[in-house]
Design a protein around this motif. Structure first.
Motif, PDB file in Angstrom:
ATOM      1  N   ASP A 105       0.819  -1.201   0.000  1.00 20.58           N
ATOM      2  CA  ASP A 105       0.000   0.000   0.000  1.00 20.58           C
ATOM      3  C   ASP A 105       0.856   1.255   0.000  1.00 20.58           C
ATOM      4  OD1 ASP A 105       1.062  -0.304   2.484  1.00 20.58           O
ATOM      5  OD2 ASP A 105      -0.802  -0.006   3.578  1.00 20.58           O
ATOM      6  N   THR A 106       2.152   1.100  -0.241  1.00 23.49           N
ATOM      7  CA  THR A 106       3.041   2.261  -0.239  1.00 23.49           C
ATOM      8  C   THR A 106       3.536   2.615  -1.628  1.00 23.49           C
ATOM      9  OG1 THR A 106       4.946   0.824   0.209  1.00 23.49           O
ATOM     10  CG2 THR A 106       3.822   1.803   2.106  1.00 23.49           C
ATOM     11  N   GLU A 107       3.062   1.933  -2.640  1.00 20.22           N
ATOM     12  CA  GLU A 107       3.468   2.261  -3.996  1.00 20.22           C
ATOM     13  C   GLU A 107       2.244   2.464  -4.864  1.00 20.22           C
ATOM     14  OE1 GLU A 107       5.697  -0.958  -5.713  1.00 20.22           O
ATOM     15  OE2 GLU A 107       3.904  -2.030  -6.314  1.00 20.22           O
ATOM     16  N   TRP A 108       2.438   3.259  -5.892  1.00 21.55           N
ATOM     17  CA  TRP A 108       1.418   3.462  -6.899  1.00 21.55           C
ATOM     18  C   TRP A 108       2.038   3.229  -8.256  1.00 21.55           C
ATOM     19  CZ3 TRP A 108       1.468   7.347 -10.696  1.00 21.55           C
ATOM     20  CH2 TRP A 108       0.328   7.386 -11.495  1.00 21.55           C
ATOM     21  N   ARG A 109       1.333   2.491  -9.105  1.00 19.95           N
ATOM     22  CA  ARG A 109       1.839   2.151 -10.431  1.00 19.95           C
ATOM     23  C   ARG A 109       1.066   2.940 -11.483  1.00 19.95           C
ATOM     24  NH1 ARG A 109       1.042  -1.890  -7.361  1.00 19.95           N
ATOM     25  NH2 ARG A 109      -1.009  -2.337  -8.247  1.00 19.95           N
ATOM     26  N   HIS A 444     -12.661  -1.059  -3.003  1.00 17.68           N
ATOM     27  CA  HIS A 444     -12.388  -2.163  -3.926  1.00 17.68           C
ATOM     28  C   HIS A 444     -11.265  -1.808  -4.902  1.00 17.68           C
ATOM     29  CE1 HIS A 444     -13.040  -5.430  -6.768  1.00 17.68           C
ATOM     30  NE2 HIS A 444     -13.145  -4.530  -7.725  1.00 17.68           N
ATOM     31  N   ASN A 445     -11.275  -0.586  -5.403  1.00 25.40           N
ATOM     32  CA  ASN A 445     -10.207  -0.167  -6.317  1.00 25.40           C
ATOM     33  C   ASN A 445      -8.858  -0.137  -5.614  1.00 25.40           C
ATOM     34  OD1 ASN A 445     -12.080   0.193  -8.391  1.00 25.40           O
ATOM     35  ND2 ASN A 445     -12.459   2.318  -7.831  1.00 25.40           N
ATOM     36  N   SER A 446      -8.842   0.352  -4.387  1.00 27.20           N
ATOM     37  CA  SER A 446      -7.596   0.370  -3.620  1.00 27.20           C
ATOM     38  C   SER A 446      -7.128  -1.045  -3.320  1.00 27.20           C
ATOM     39  CB  SER A 446      -7.809   1.161  -2.322  1.00 27.20           C
ATOM     40  OG  SER A 446      -6.632   1.180  -1.553  1.00 27.20           O
ATOM     41  N   TRP A 447      -8.062  -1.914  -3.012  1.00 28.97           N
ATOM     42  CA  TRP A 447      -7.726  -3.314  -2.750  1.00 28.97           C
ATOM     43  C   TRP A 447      -7.123  -3.971  -3.998  1.00 28.97           C
ATOM     44  CZ3 TRP A 447      -7.048  -7.046   0.676  1.00 28.97           C
ATOM     45  CH2 TRP A 447      -7.206  -8.370   0.294  1.00 28.97           C
ATOM     46  N   SER A 448      -7.683  -3.676  -5.149  1.00 27.51           N
ATOM     47  CA  SER A 448      -7.148  -4.248  -6.384  1.00 27.51           C
ATOM     48  C   SER A 448      -5.734  -3.759  -6.655  1.00 27.51           C
ATOM     49  CB  SER A 448      -8.065  -3.882  -7.559  1.00 27.51           C
ATOM     50  OG  SER A 448      -9.373  -4.369  -7.351  1.00 27.51           O
ATOM     51  N   GLN A 449      -5.442  -2.509  -6.284  1.00 28.59           N
ATOM     52  CA  GLN A 449      -4.097  -1.967  -6.472  1.00 28.59           C
ATOM     53  C   GLN A 449      -3.088  -2.615  -5.540  1.00 28.59           C
ATOM     54  OE1 GLN A 449      -2.022   0.629  -7.714  1.00 28.59           O
ATOM     55  NE2 GLN A 449      -3.301   0.983  -9.517  1.00 28.59           N
ATOM     56  N   THR A 450      -3.461  -2.791  -4.287  1.00 32.19           N
ATOM     57  CA  THR A 450      -2.497  -3.271  -3.285  1.00 32.19           C
ATOM     58  C   THR A 450      -2.299  -4.778  -3.329  1.00 32.19           C
ATOM     59  OG1 THR A 450      -4.305  -3.301  -1.671  1.00 32.19           O
ATOM     60  CG2 THR A 450      -2.916  -1.348  -1.724  1.00 32.19           C
ATOM     61  N   THR A 451      -3.274  -5.524  -3.834  1.00 31.04           N
ATOM     62  CA  THR A 451      -3.157  -6.995  -3.849  1.00 31.04           C
ATOM     63  C   THR A 451      -3.225  -7.536  -5.269  1.00 31.04           C
ATOM     64  OG1 THR A 451      -5.551  -7.307  -3.598  1.00 31.04           O
ATOM     65  CG2 THR A 451      -4.260  -7.105  -1.583  1.00 31.04           C
ATOM     66  N   TRP A 452      -2.706  -6.791  -6.216  1.00 28.06           N
ATOM     67  CA  TRP A 452      -2.859  -7.155  -7.622  1.00 28.06           C
ATOM     68  C   TRP A 452      -2.157  -8.455  -7.982  1.00 28.06           C
ATOM     69  CZ3 TRP A 452       1.204  -6.243 -11.503  1.00 28.06           C
ATOM     70  CH2 TRP A 452       2.431  -5.895 -10.925  1.00 28.06           C
ATOM     71  N   LEU A 453      -1.190  -8.896  -7.180  1.00 24.87           N
ATOM     72  CA  LEU A 453      -0.463 -10.129  -7.478  1.00 24.87           C
ATOM     73  C   LEU A 453      -0.777 -11.249  -6.501  1.00 24.87           C
ATOM     74  CD1 LEU A 453       3.072  -8.830  -8.522  1.00 24.87           C
ATOM     75  CD2 LEU A 453       1.190  -9.604  -9.970  1.00 24.87           C
ATOM     76  N   THR A 702     -10.423   7.517  -8.002  1.00 21.96           N
ATOM     77  CA  THR A 702     -11.179   6.266  -7.902  1.00 21.96           C
ATOM     78  C   THR A 702     -10.783   5.437  -6.696  1.00 21.96           C
ATOM     79  OG1 THR A 702      -9.580   5.098  -9.321  1.00 21.96           O
ATOM     80  CG2 THR A 702     -11.451   6.172 -10.394  1.00 21.96           C
ATOM     81  N   ARG A 703      -9.646   5.744  -6.076  1.00 25.14           N
ATOM     82  CA  ARG A 703      -9.227   5.005  -4.884  1.00 25.14           C
ATOM     83  C   ARG A 703      -9.428   5.785  -3.598  1.00 25.14           C
ATOM     84  NH1 ARG A 703      -3.933   4.315  -4.810  1.00 25.14           N
ATOM     85  NH2 ARG A 703      -3.424   5.575  -6.624  1.00 25.14           N
ATOM     86  N   ASP A 704      -9.934   7.011  -3.725  1.00 21.78           N
ATOM     87  CA  ASP A 704     -10.226   7.820  -2.554  1.00 21.78           C
ATOM     88  C   ASP A 704     -11.606   7.447  -2.018  1.00 21.78           C
ATOM     89  OD1 ASP A 704     -10.748   9.798  -0.681  1.00 21.78           O
ATOM     90  OD2 ASP A 704      -9.646  11.320  -1.796  1.00 21.78           O
ATOM     91  N   ARG A 705     -11.737   7.363  -0.703  1.00 21.54           N
ATOM     92  CA  ARG A 705     -12.994   6.920  -0.113  1.00 21.54           C
ATOM     93  C   ARG A 705     -14.180   7.771  -0.549  1.00 21.54           C
ATOM     94  NH1 ARG A 705      -9.908   6.855   5.559  1.00 21.54           N
ATOM     95  NH2 ARG A 705      -9.476   4.644   5.799  1.00 21.54           N
ATOM     96  N   LEU A 706     -13.967   9.069  -0.589  1.00 21.01           N
ATOM     97  CA  LEU A 706     -15.020   9.979  -1.040  1.00 21.01           C
ATOM     98  C   LEU A 706     -14.598  10.682  -2.319  1.00 21.01           C
ATOM     99  CD1 LEU A 706     -16.113  11.518   2.385  1.00 21.01           C
ATOM    100  CD2 LEU A 706     -17.325   9.815   1.035  1.00 21.01           C
ATOM    101  N   GLY A 707     -13.841   9.974  -3.151  1.00 24.73           N
ATOM    102  CA  GLY A 707     -13.281  10.602  -4.337  1.00 24.73           C
ATOM    103  C   GLY A 707     -14.324  11.090  -5.312  1.00 24.73           C
ATOM    104  N   ILE A 708     -15.286  10.246  -5.661  1.00 22.28           N
ATOM    105  CA  ILE A 708     -16.306  10.639  -6.630  1.00 22.28           C
ATOM    106  C   ILE A 708     -17.204  11.723  -6.046  1.00 22.28           C
ATOM    107  CG2 ILE A 708     -18.245   9.830  -7.998  1.00 22.28           C
ATOM    108  CD1 ILE A 708     -15.533   8.876  -8.969  1.00 22.28           C
TER     109      ILE A 708
END
Length: 866
Positions: A105-109, A444-453, A702-708
């Motif tokens: 959760d400390t990197e962004w691709r 869900h979007n944040s989860w997909s980013q952090t556990t993509w592998l 899209t990964r912010d809790r209240l982003g939209i």
């Protein structure tokens, strides 16, 4: 002695068997990546550290792996990212462990790894970005940053499968900062750009690390993440705006109660002043309570362990306060009461709903997780979150409607009660469901980013459920704070000040020409609350009041110049210095002004067309007609102004332009607000793209809790800000220096630009990001200039039937000389805007990587910042 030999022998066999089995298991685990076949892989990696021009130190890592096609898993790299074989193969190349459930959760691709096929190899290009915004270790790509109090350590964390591969070249750019310690010695480079190269015969490669000292501003930014008393500094600065605004607002309300005398005040003035007083007190007390609720978990472990329960109870309790102020109809109060009770019950008795006592789930405690799944605890918690959102939404709407109704109240003895249409409750109910749903979608979007592998199996499904549940448990903490800051504090206080201005403008004792005295002070506070920029993030602290003095000084200087140079502040009677043009002109004189201005322009046009000789003597007659127009002779003019000659520097065209398109300063303000809101739509679209959509920003939203929700609020706030900016322009139209609309707009723009200039100086001094302020300034100047031009056209709207287009009318109003100047000014703005746009397109926006709060219990998101 022999009786001891047999047990020793058996024990030795057991130890040998266990160690052999463990070694076999380890080898099998490593062999899943077929690491022997990766000995021929070639790897290069680079990392760039950027301190200057960033709010937090930014780190970008690139890794290029050339995998031989003989590697058994090479074909899997070409599969879709959802394929299990792809994840397994990619784990071997980009992660530093053989864990089947990697979590970062400390990197962004910015994009998924790019895979290309060559003649003998398959190349994988992997980029990862991180921001050092906390004291925790930051893993990004094959690198790790370990922040310390004084020194940071950057180390290379090679994936085990690539440990014996050929790491051909490693480069490190320290961002104009020299290293304090290095291992091993670089092959080449300079003090802040280091490069290591290895030949194949030099394998295995030793561990590589660099120790560096960050800039003082970046080190100080992380200091506020430490324990007491450092985090209290951030809390104090967070409420600094409230601490400054609260006493100022109270002093202003005291002035309102005495100006004019209480016996002369209208019921609307009394009601709006009462509303403003109550709202300021409520907002100040609730700001302190919100800040205290955020700090208590750091002060007390007991409070921290019961944080979710208290957030549910306090979120519902605080949300009822705006409803008590708004006093909606009975059905709305009943709905708020019912919705407010349920979260309190859940907080007090979580076991009734299948929830753990402290509300947090741990995937390793399977019984609690299964119980929460079996009893529907997730949905009970989601319902509690929706109730908290509903209470706040109804409270915010009812409070704003009461504030609005205060300006129309007719009886001072009856406090205003805002109407509450029947459709508001269903809309609030739908919104209360949508808010948690959007928060879960972002989770869900944040989860997909952090556990993509990670491997998709039963444990992963259990882990995902726990992650989403724990993220939902944070909702009662950040949603009320976001709604309070956005709707109640900023929009609520702005609406209260606007209602005061409306009531004073409608009062019989108000000066219709321009806001004066206490009314001007209310307008100034309204401007600071919603119009003038108050940038203030420096070294991790919210120091917004730091730019207020220069803005205030610039505004006063502008008004002082206006009172000396504005047309309506000129003296038509030299022997009576207390009599100004503003005392003579009234709305009833508009028809005479417009007709005289048209005759004046026509005479000047005819004079320019006359031949040099003028044999018929028409020039003299025209000059006499012009001289007659230079006297104050509207129908019904009374002493001492009747027939008085206008000042030499003022003609009737400028006098009409100075009066503006409407009768009073309030009507001019409302007209300018409408025009600016319409004119600013394209500019706001550009600003919205630059601040929310450009480049990688959309992925962050899209990964912010209240982003939209924040995105929609941002779009609305841009239009409301444009309307407020136009409102101030129209309210001060008659007192601003300048003879034409663009000149008046330029003066107001200078007040807007001064805090931005101060912010630029401070960001250069602290090495922080200036953001998109250059684009904002260019757009604001363009919007204000066009609004000034349209206001001038609207002033002469009665002449529209005589001209084929608005442009031809404008050229006639400005006349040839001044029209060319205004056109050149407008073209220069467009050129500057295009230049800023081109520069902005090439810059990558900053993305902050926050620690995952579902697994831990850290503070709220940065979206709470005003």
């Amino acid at each position: 002695m022999r009786k001891f030999l047999l047990p020793v022998f058996v024990l030795g066999l057991i130890v040998l068997f266990v160690s052999t089995g463990a070694g076999t298991a380890s080898a099998e685990e490593a062999d899943r990546c077929e690491s022997r076949a990766l000995r021929d892989a070639e790897v290069t990696s680079s990392v760039r550290i950027k301190h200057d021009g960033e709010d937090y130190t930014r780190a970008e890592a690139d890794m290029v792996v050339e995998v031989p096609k003989s590697w058994p898993l090479s074909d899997d790299l070409l599969l879709n990212g959802d394929a299990a074989a792809y994840r397994s193969a990619m784990r071997c190349l980009v992660h530093d462990t053989y864990d089947d459930y990697p979590y970062r959760d400390t990197e962004w691709r910015p994009w998924p790894p790019r895979v290309t096929v060559g003649a003998k190899t398959i190349t994988v290009k992997y980029r990862a970005v991180s921001s050092v915004d906390s004291l925790t270790d930051r893993w990004f790509g094959p690198w790790r940053i370990t922040p310390g109090k004084r020194l940071w350590t950057l180390s290379l964390e090679r994936p085990p499968a690539l440990a014996r591969s050929w790491w051909r070249e490693i480069s490190v750019d320290l961002g104009n900062r020299g290293a304090r310690d290095i291992w091993p010695m670089p092959t080449k480079g300079s003090a802040n750009e280091l490069t290591w190269t290895w030949a194949k015969s030099d394998m295995p490669m030793p561990a590589l690390w660099v120790r560096m000292q960050p800039p003082a501003a970046k080190a100080l930014t992380l200091r506020w993440e430490e324990g007491a008393p450092w985090y209290l500094v951030r809390s104090v600065t967070w409420v600094s705006w409230d601490l400054v605004l609260f006493p100022v607002a109270l002093l202003l309300i005291r002035r309102l109660s005495r100006s004019p005398a209480p016996t002369l005040q209208t019921p609307a003035e009394v009601a709006t002043r009462r509303n403003l007083l109550l709202w300021v007190w409520l907002m100040f007390v609730m700001s302190l309570l919100f800040e205290l609720a955020d700090d208590l978990p750091r002060m007390s472990t007991w409070w921290d362990s019961h944080r979710v329960a208290w957030n549910l109870a306090l979120g519902a309790g605080f949300g009822i306060v705006p409803s008590l102020f708004g006093r909606p109809q009975v059905s709305a109060r009943v709905a708020v009461a019912v919705a407010g009770v349920y979260p309190v019950v859940v907080a007090a008795r979580p076991g009734w709903f299948g929830l753990p006592g402290d509300f947090w789930l741990d995937q390793m405690i399977t019984d609690e997780v299964l119980r929460a799944q079996r009893t529907g605890g997730f949905w009970w918690l989601a319902l509690a979150c929706a109730c908290v959102a509903f209470v706040w939404m109804v409270g915010g709407v009812s409070a704003l409607r009461r504030i609005r109704a205060g300006a129309d109240v007719q009886n001072a003895a009856t406090p205003p009660r805002g109407t509450f249409p029947w459709w508001v409750l269903p809309v609030c109910a739908v919104g209360a469901v949508v808010l948690p749903a959007l928060a879960l979608w972002a989770t869900h979007n944040s989860w997909s980013q952090t556990t993509w592998l990670s491997t998709r199996d039963d444990f992963w499904e259990l882990w995902r459920f726990v992650y989403h549940y724990n993220e939902l448990a944070w909702f009662p903490s950040y949603m009320p704070l976001w709604w309070f800051v956005t709707v109640c504090w900023w929009y609520g206080l702005t609406a209260a000040l606007l209602a005061v201005l409306a009531a004073r403008a409608a009062a019989p004792h108000d000066e219709p020409v321009a806001p004066e005295g206490t009314t001007l002070l209310v307008l100034a506070l309204f401007s600071f609350q919603f119009v003038w920029p108050v940038p203030g993030w420096y070294v991790g602290l919210w120091l917004s009041p730091i730019t207020v003095p220069v803005t205030l000084l610039t505004g006063f200087l502008l008004l002082a110049v206006g009172r000396r140079r504005a047309v309506l502040w000129q003296k038509p009677l030299p022997d009576k210095p207390d009599k100004l043009l503003r005392h003579a002109i009234r709305e009833s004189d508009r028809s005479w002004l417009i007709e005289s201005a048209r005759t004046y322009r026509d005479l000047h046009s005819r004079l320019r067309r006359l031949e040099q000789g003028d044999p018929e003597g028409r020039r003299q007659q025209m000059e006499q007609d012009l001289d007659a127009l230079h006297h104050w002779n509207p129908p019904g003019a009374t002493a001492p102004f009747a027939g008085v000659r206008l000042p030499e520097s003022v003609d009737v065209v400028e006098l009409a332009l100075a009066w503006g398109p409407r009768a009073t300063w309030w009507q001019n303000a409302c007209r300018a607000a409408l025009l600016t809101a319409l004119i600013a739509v394209p500019a706001n679209a550009v600003s919205f793209w630059a601040d929310n959509i450009r480049g990688s920003l959309w992925d962050s939203v899209t990964r912010d809790r209240l982003g939209i929700v924040g995105l929609l609020a941002n779009a609305a706030s841009l239009e409301l800000w444009a309307a407020a900016l136009g409102f101030v322009l129209g309210a001060l139209w008659r007192v601003l220096p300048g003879r034409r609309g663009p000149a008046k707009a330029l003066g107001l723009f200078l007040v807007y630009a001064v805090p931005v200039a101060a912010h630029w100086i401070l960001t250069r001094a602290t090495g922080q990001a200036f953001g998109t302020w250059a684009l904002d300034l260019a757009l604001t100047l363009l919007v204000l200039t066009v609004t000034g031009v349209v206001m001038d056209i609207d002033t002469f709207r009665q002449e529209g039937i005589y001209w084929p287009t608005k442009a031809s009318l404008l050229l006639s109003i400005y006349q040839l000389r001044t029209a060319s100047v205004q056109l050149a000014f407008l073209v220069a703005q467009v050129v500057a805007l295009v230049g800023v746009w081109q520069q902005l397109k090439g810059n990558d926006p900053m993305i902050l990587i926050q620690p995952g709060e579902g697994a831990g219990k850290s503070g709220g998101p940065d979206a709470m910042n005003p």
